[in-house]
Design a protein around this motif. Structure first.
Motif, short mmCIF file in Angstrom:
data_model
loop_
_atom_site.label_atom_id
_atom_site.label_comp_id
_atom_site.label_asym_id
_atom_site.label_seq_id
_atom_site.Cartn_x
_atom_site.Cartn_y
_atom_site.Cartn_z
N VAL A 188 55.27 51.96 47.21
CA VAL A 188 55.68 53.21 46.56
C VAL A 188 57.05 53.65 47.07
O VAL A 188 57.68 54.52 46.49
CB VAL A 188 54.68 54.37 46.76
N THR A 248 59.17 59.21 46.88
CA THR A 248 58.90 57.80 46.64
C THR A 248 60.13 57.20 45.96
O THR A 248 61.08 57.92 45.63
CB THR A 248 57.66 57.62 45.75
N GLN A 272 60.65 58.91 41.11
CA GLN A 272 59.34 59.41 40.70
C GLN A 272 59.09 60.77 41.33
O GLN A 272 59.67 61.12 42.34
CB GLN A 272 58.25 58.40 41.08
N ASP A 287 56.48 62.11 42.93
CA ASP A 287 55.57 62.28 44.06
C ASP A 287 56.25 62.01 45.40
O ASP A 287 57.41 61.60 45.45
CB ASP A 287 54.34 61.38 43.89
N SER A 345 50.40 55.63 52.15
CA SER A 345 51.15 54.99 51.06
C SER A 345 51.64 53.60 51.49
O SER A 345 52.12 53.43 52.60
CB SER A 345 52.37 55.82 50.67
N HIS A 362 54.81 56.34 39.04
CA HIS A 362 53.75 57.24 39.49
C HIS A 362 52.58 57.29 38.51
O HIS A 362 52.77 57.49 37.32
CB HIS A 362 54.36 58.64 39.70
#
Length: 139
Positions: free
Chosen positions: A19, A30, A34, A36, A42, A57
């Motif tokens: 990620v 990330t 993305q 998140d 992770s 994501h």
């Protein structure tokens, strides 16, 4: 595979999922723009393939890649192609293109080692190029 030479001009390698890039910490964004953040659990890229690309994501993991370019036995360069698709150039010195990839696609975490077509002439007992991976990277 650790320290093993590759002896085929057409070579696919399996790369780890991710990620974020190697060294990312929990709470950081990330990869791949993305929305998140990296969590404690992770999957991050290892040092031998430090760059995460293609992560989407809630849809798919990214793939850890190297940005290798080197020189193979015939004296021609080789490169690691992590976004291979049908129609991509098979060798660095010809216009031969892939018409099919089977299951050796980036969605299955595969990358392709692109060499010159002149490297096909090397005997199977000759080293074309070497890729060194730590034991935990072997699949």
């Amino acid at each position: 595979l650790e320290g093993a030479p590759y002896r085929d001009a057409r070579c696919f390698v399996k790369l780890p999922s991710c990620v974020a890039d190697h060294g990312a910490a929990a709470g950081q964004p990330t990869c791949c723009r993305q929305p998140d953040l990296v969590q404690e659990a992770s999957p991050l890229c290892p040092t031998h393939a430090p760059v995460c690309q293609g992560y989407l994501h809630l849809h798919r993991w990214g793939t850890c890649v190297r940005r290798d370019v080197g020189v193979a036995s015939a004296g021609e360069p080789y490169e690691v192609v992590s976004d291979l698709a049908v129609g991509y150039q098979a060798f660095s010195d010809t216009d031969a293109r892939f018409s099919s990839l089977g299951s050796f696609v980036p969605a299955n975490d595969f990358a392709y080692i692109r060499t010159a077509s002149s490297d096909q002439g090397w005997s199977s007992s000759s080293v074309q190029f070497a890729m060194y991976l730590p034991k935990d990277a072997m699949v």
